[in-house]
Design a protein around this motif. Structure first.
Motif, PDB file in Angstrom:
ATOM      1  N   SER A  79       0.842  -1.187   0.000  1.00 13.48           N
ATOM      2  CA  SER A  79       0.000   0.000   0.000  1.00 13.48           C
ATOM      3  C   SER A  79       0.882   1.244   0.000  1.00 13.48           C
ATOM      4  N   THR A  80       0.266   2.395   0.046  1.00 11.55           N
ATOM      5  CA  THR A  80       1.040   3.635   0.061  1.00 11.55           C
ATOM      6  C   THR A  80       1.870   3.787   1.336  1.00 11.55           C
ATOM      7  N   ASP A  81       1.647   2.939   2.306  1.00 18.48           N
ATOM      8  CA  ASP A  81       2.443   2.985   3.541  1.00 18.48           C
ATOM      9  C   ASP A  81       3.915   2.665   3.288  1.00 18.48           C
ATOM     10  N   VAL A  82       4.218   1.969   2.177  1.00 20.14           N
ATOM     11  CA  VAL A  82       5.608   1.596   1.903  1.00 20.14           C
ATOM     12  C   VAL A  82       6.363   2.704   1.179  1.00 20.14           C
ATOM     13  N   LEU A  83       5.683   3.791   0.848  1.00 18.97           N
ATOM     14  CA  LEU A  83       6.335   4.902   0.151  1.00 18.97           C
ATOM     15  C   LEU A  83       7.131   5.779   1.108  1.00 18.97           C
ATOM     16  N   SER A  84       8.223   6.323   0.602  1.00 18.51           N
ATOM     17  CA  SER A  84       8.983   7.310   1.365  1.00 18.51           C
ATOM     18  C   SER A  84       9.571   8.323   0.392  1.00 18.51           C
ATOM     19  N   VAL A  85       9.803   9.518   0.874  1.00 17.68           N
ATOM     20  CA  VAL A  85      10.462  10.553   0.076  1.00 17.68           C
ATOM     21  C   VAL A  85      11.906  10.636   0.544  1.00 17.68           C
ATOM     22  N   VAL A  86      12.838  10.354  -0.348  1.00 18.62           N
ATOM     23  CA  VAL A  86      14.252  10.288   0.025  1.00 18.62           C
ATOM     24  C   VAL A  86      15.054  11.299  -0.779  1.00 18.62           C
ATOM     25  N   ASP A  87      16.184  11.666  -0.233  1.00 22.52           N
ATOM     26  CA  ASP A  87      17.091  12.615  -0.882  1.00 22.52           C
ATOM     27  C   ASP A  87      18.233  11.822  -1.519  1.00 22.52           C
ATOM     28  N   VAL A  88      18.349  11.910  -2.821  1.00 25.36           N
ATOM     29  CA  VAL A  88      19.345  11.128  -3.553  1.00 25.36           C
ATOM     30  C   VAL A  88      20.106  12.051  -4.504  1.00 25.36           C
ATOM     31  N   PRO A  89      21.268  11.621  -4.985  1.00 25.54           N
ATOM     32  CA  PRO A  89      21.965  12.419  -5.997  1.00 25.54           C
ATOM     33  C   PRO A  89      21.121  12.488  -7.272  1.00 25.54           C
ATOM     34  N   PRO A  90      21.041  13.641  -7.907  1.00 26.05           N
ATOM     35  CA  PRO A  90      20.267  13.721  -9.148  1.00 26.05           C
ATOM     36  C   PRO A  90      20.899  12.859 -10.232  1.00 26.05           C
ATOM     37  N   PRO A  91      20.085  12.264 -11.114  1.00 26.78           N
ATOM     38  CA  PRO A  91      20.641  11.407 -12.167  1.00 26.78           C
ATOM     39  C   PRO A  91      21.462  12.224 -13.161  1.00 26.78           C
ATOM     40  N   THR A  92      22.396  11.564 -13.787  1.00 25.23           N
ATOM     41  CA  THR A  92      23.241  12.206 -14.804  1.00 25.23           C
ATOM     42  C   THR A  92      22.833  11.701 -16.175  1.00 25.23           C
ATOM     43  N   PRO A  93      22.528  12.589 -17.115  1.00 27.47           N
ATOM     44  CA  PRO A  93      22.102  12.126 -18.440  1.00 27.47           C
ATOM     45  C   PRO A  93      23.239  11.463 -19.208  1.00 27.47           C
ATOM     46  N   GLY A  94      22.908  10.331 -19.835  1.00 31.39           N
ATOM     47  CA  GLY A  94      23.862   9.678 -20.697  1.00 31.39           C
ATOM     48  C   GLY A  94      23.748  10.224 -22.104  1.00 31.39           C
ATOM     49  N   PRO A  95      24.485   9.646 -23.039  1.00 31.22           N
ATOM     50  CA  PRO A  95      24.380  10.093 -24.436  1.00 31.22           C
ATOM     51  C   PRO A  95      22.938   9.985 -24.931  1.00 31.22           C
ATOM     52  N   GLY A  96      22.462  11.041 -25.594  1.00 29.26           N
ATOM     53  CA  GLY A  96      21.110  11.019 -26.138  1.00 29.26           C
ATOM     54  C   GLY A  96      20.021  11.246 -25.109  1.00 29.26           C
ATOM     55  N   GLN A  97      20.380  11.706 -23.914  1.00 27.08           N
ATOM     56  CA  GLN A  97      19.390  11.956 -22.862  1.00 27.08           C
ATOM     57  C   GLN A  97      19.475  13.406 -22.381  1.00 27.08           C
ATOM     58  N   VAL A  98      18.384  13.870 -21.768  1.00 22.83           N
ATOM     59  CA  VAL A  98      18.400  15.167 -21.092  1.00 22.83           C
ATOM     60  C   VAL A  98      17.920  14.960 -19.665  1.00 22.83           C
ATOM     61  N   ARG A  99      18.315  15.878 -18.799  1.00 17.57           N
ATOM     62  CA  ARG A  99      17.805  15.861 -17.432  1.00 17.57           C
ATOM     63  C   ARG A  99      16.858  17.034 -17.252  1.00 17.57           C
ATOM     64  N   LEU A 100      15.769  16.772 -16.546  1.00 22.98           N
ATOM     65  CA  LEU A 100      14.763  17.794 -16.307  1.00 22.98           C
ATOM     66  C   LEU A 100      14.680  18.136 -14.829  1.00 22.98           C
ATOM     67  N   ALA A 101      14.541  19.422 -14.547  1.00 22.70           N
ATOM     68  CA  ALA A 101      14.080  19.858 -13.238  1.00 22.70           C
ATOM     69  C   ALA A 101      12.560  19.760 -13.304  1.00 22.70           C
TER      70      ALA A 101
END
Length: 306
Positions: free
Chosen positions: A12-34
């Motif tokens: 259920s939604t009880d297993v959800l958590s909001v965590v602080d992680v390093p932002p992903p780094t785009p690989g070739p052919g990708q973009v990162r969005l805020a």
């Protein structure tokens, strides 16, 4: 660091958590969005509960969401379609219930200034799906399309896209959503026992095609009304595949960008609108999913991470 919604076990939604992680780094052919907005769809809580684990296995911990709108803040090698600072919308390849997400430029389009973030973030999943299934069903001008769960996420888009093609649309929904369906150009009927008679009362010859976004057991009635299974398509009744109907399940591909451009064009002309029910901050993703699972909303739910 970047906040993201995660779960380490199905439940259920009880297993959800909001965590602080390093932002992903785009690989070739990708973009990162805020990420500015992330649409909430029924498939998200189904994934969380493990209902999709056989067809969409995940490496846990995992995140949720793919509908996204945001600002490009990093560009991978070889990307020429977008640059840092561009406002875009589409589908992400990393979870969109986050402050930062990666995306394939082929499934992104520029966000018009006239489209609010919360609307932009709700278009990709249901909009692209509706566009694709109408093509699969070959809906043409003058035909009659029956849409089950017509007031839902995909249904709302399918109704308006079919009307824009010149089709007549009959939509099943609860009584509380009938006025909304009329405003979108559909003729509403109530779902449940006696459906065939109610549809034939306004379409005596039956219908040309059926889109099932409901999964409440309407497939036999749909086949009867369509005169056979060939032009009956479901998004949810996977157990009905042996009836000969079409079963649609796919991730947005390169056609997704064209679908979004067509949708935005109709929106600009005032021929398509996106009803919104409520927005939630990222920290309240669990509440958003609970509301989505309850259903009968008459509009989209959107997370606003920023």
């Amino acid at each position: 660091m970047s906040l993201t919604v995660q779960f380490s076990e199905y439940g259920s939604t009880d297993v959800l958590s909001v965590v602080d992680v390093p932002p992903p780094t785009p690989g070739p052919g990708q973009v990162r969005l805020a990420v500015r907005a992330a649409g909430v769809n029924p498939i998200d809580w189904k994934i969380l509960r493990g209902y999709m684990s056989q067809v969409m296995p995940l490496d846990l911990p995992a995140g949720l969401g793919s509908d996204v709108a945001g600002v490009v803040d990093q560009v991978g090698e070889g990307v020429t379609a977008f640059e840092v600072g561009d406002e875009v919308l589409g589908a992400s390849i990393t979870p969109s219930y986050a402050q930062s997400a990666l995306a394939d430029p082929a499934v992104l389009v520029a966000k018009p200034a006239s489209v609010p973030w919360e609307v932009a973030g709700s278009l990709a999943g249901p909009g692209i799906t509706a566009w694709e299934v109408l093509n699969k069903l070959e809906i043409a001008k003058g035909e009659t399309l029956l849409v089950h769960a017509a007031a839902g996420g995909v249904g709302t888009f399918a109704v308006q896209l079919a009307v824009a093609r010149g089709a007549r649309v009959i939509g099943t929904a609860s009584e509380s959503n009938h006025e909304q369906l009329r405003s979108l150009g559909a003729e509403p009927v109530t779902y449940g026992a006696g459906l065939v008679d109610r549809v034939r009362a306004i379409a005596p010859q039956g219908v040309d095609a059926v889109l099932d976004a409901s999964g409440r057991g309407e497939i036999p009635d749909s086949i009867e009304l369509a005169g056979g299974p060939a032009r009956v398509l479901t998004l949810v009744a996977f157990d009905a595949a042996d009836t000969g109907i079409q079963v649609h399940m796919s991730a947005p591909g390169e056609s997704g960008a064209q679908a979004l451009r067509d949708i935005l064009n109709l929106m600009e002309k005032g021929r398509l609108r996106v009803p919104l029910w409520r927005t939630f901050p990222l920290a309240e993703a669990a509440n958003a999913l609970q509301v989505s699972q309850a259903g009968h909303l008459g509009g989209k739910i959107v997370l606003l991470p920023a």
